[in-house]
Design an enzyme around this catalytic site. Structure first.
Site, PDB file in Angstrom:
ATOM      1  CE  LYS A  67     -21.800  13.183  54.173  1.00  0.00           C
ATOM      2  NZ  LYS A  67     -21.137  11.869  54.214  1.00  0.00           N
ATOM      3  NE  ARG A 110     -18.772  10.052  56.770  1.00  0.00           N
ATOM      4  CZ  ARG A 110     -19.978   9.521  56.821  1.00  0.00           C
ATOM      5  NH1 ARG A 110     -20.145   8.210  56.796  1.00  0.00           N
ATOM      6  NH2 ARG A 110     -21.035  10.304  56.869  1.00  0.00           N
ATOM      7  CD  GLN A 138     -18.123   2.373  52.984  1.00  0.00           C
ATOM      8  OE1 GLN A 138     -17.171   2.091  53.693  1.00  0.00           O
ATOM      9  NE2 GLN A 138     -18.289   3.592  52.490  1.00  0.00           N
ATOM     10  CG  ASP A 159     -22.636  -7.417  44.590  1.00  0.00           C
ATOM     11  OD1 ASP A 159     -22.391  -6.407  45.264  1.00  0.00           O
ATOM     12  OD2 ASP A 159     -23.549  -7.467  43.736  1.00  0.00           O
ATOM     13  NE  ARG A 161     -24.986  -5.330  39.003  1.00  0.00           N
ATOM     14  CZ  ARG A 161     -24.745  -4.029  38.812  1.00  0.00           C
ATOM     15  NH1 ARG A 161     -25.259  -3.135  39.651  1.00  0.00           N
ATOM     16  NH2 ARG A 161     -24.011  -3.628  37.793  1.00  0.00           N
ATOM     17  N   GLY A 221     -24.655  -1.037  55.665  1.00  0.00           N
ATOM     18  CA  GLY A 221     -25.663  -0.667  54.678  1.00  0.00           C
ATOM     19  C   GLY A 221     -26.894   0.044  55.204  1.00  0.00           C
ATOM     20  CG  ASP A 223     -27.462   4.613  54.749  1.00  0.00           C
ATOM     21  OD1 ASP A 223     -28.475   4.038  54.287  1.00  0.00           O
ATOM     22  OD2 ASP A 223     -26.609   5.162  54.031  1.00  0.00           O
ATOM     23  CB  SER A 294     -21.580   2.072  60.426  1.00  0.00           C
ATOM     24  OG  SER A 294     -21.158   3.237  59.752  1.00  0.00           O
TER      25      SER A 294
END
Length: 324
Positions: A67, A110, A138, A159, A161, A221, A223, A294
């Site tokens: 990917k 996923r 997400q 959020d 926003r 978040g 990553d 994650s």
């Protein structure tokens, strides 16, 4: 020789969360058993974001590919997704490319599936209240997966926003059969059984004292190096499970605390695949705080892309392009 092109619309037409969850769970199990090849992500960094390549081979599926995916947090202001991707599937036997497909929706699904699987193994079984911080794309697939696995009664979303939080509530009302409300304070979102953090933050958005015992957290978040959503003191209170140890230390939620000496890699409890495969226990009592760190694994992409490819061939979906 031909290659199958599957657009984002093609992928959406054949990919469901119900199918993605078992495919991703099986991939995690194979990872836990050591039956996959998955080199670490490679990164290219730019002023406004980054580009990553993610190869993998899953022996059980005889599926392999790569990917290519970006992360540009400012893209929504230009009307573009912050994450966009393509996936190439190859033949294990010959190496020939079999399919090229849009990977943006696939990536969201996923990752949502992985969050659901983590909660399945780490959250209290009676969990019914979900808090979400960060109402982007997400967040939607995270709640989509959790709704498949838990009997949810309340969802609170925050959020920075406020219009995004309101849009989230509107979007999920079509499939979420429970109360879903926007909240203005991250602390209010933490009043829950399962907390999802899905922001591009580089400083904690959740403080330790806001999180009660027994909570499970999907930290989505962080990553890339330098990203961080959780108070390091919270990590020290919790049982921390990562998707992949080397990736997490480099670019997951634990990367900043480890680099600063605020947390030790030796304190990480397990990789999720080890728990899914039954090698290491997950949650052991109702008072534990559990955290799933994650970073997103290439095996998740290849497992789901293989599913999409097979379904598309069965249904004659997509466009065959001359390759050679």
């Amino acid at each position: 020789m031909e290659i199958l092109w599957l657009s984002e619309d093609d992928v959406r037409s054949v990919l469901t969360m119900e199918d993605a969850i078992p495919a991703v769970e099986s991939a995690f199990a194979e990872h836990g058993l050591g039956n996959v090849q998955m080199p670490p992500k490679s990164y290219l960094y730019y002023e406004h974001g980054d580009l990553r390549t993610m190869p993998a081979y899953i022996k059980k599926l005889e599926a392999t590919g790569v990917k290519i995916v970006n992360s540009h947090p400012g893209n929504p202001e230009m009307g573009l997704p912050s994450v966009m991707a393509v996936v190439i599937l190859n033949s294990v036997e010959t190496g020939a490319p079999l399919a090229l497909m849009g990977g943006t929706y696939l990536t969201a699904v996923r990752t949502g599936a992985a969050g659901g699987i983590a909660a399945k193994h780490l959250a209290r079984r009676d969990s019914s209240a979900v808090g979400i911080i960060g109402a982007g794309a997400q967040a939607r697939t995270q709640i989509m997966a959790l709704a498949k696995l838990f009997d949810l009664e309340a969802v609170r979303v925050m959020d920075r926003r406020k219009e995004r939080a309101r849009a989230f509530v509107s979007d999920v009302s079509g499939f979420l059969e429970c109360e879903c409300v926007p909240v203005s304070d991250a602390r209010d979102a933490c009043d829950c059984d399962i907390l999802v953090t899905a922001t591009p933050s580089r400083a904690p958005v959740v403080l330790s004292e806001w999180v009660r015992e027994g909570t499970h957290i999907n930290a989505i978040g962080a990553d890339a190096p330098g990203k961080q959503e959780l108070d390091p003191r919270l990590l020290r209170r919790a049982k921390v499970v990562v998707d992949d140890l080397s990736q997490a230390i480099h670019s997951g939620e634990v990367n900043v605390p480890i680099s600063r000496g605020e947390y030790r890699s030796d304190d990480i409890h397990a990789q999720l695949g080890e728990i899914v495969a039954g090698k290491i226990p997950g949650r052991e009592n109702d008072m534990e705080i559990t955290i799933f760190d994650s970073t997103g694994l290439a095996i998740q992409d290849i497992a789901v892309a293989s599913l999409v490819y097979k379904r598309a061939r069965e249904l004659s979906i997509g466009t065959l392009l001359e390759f050679m």
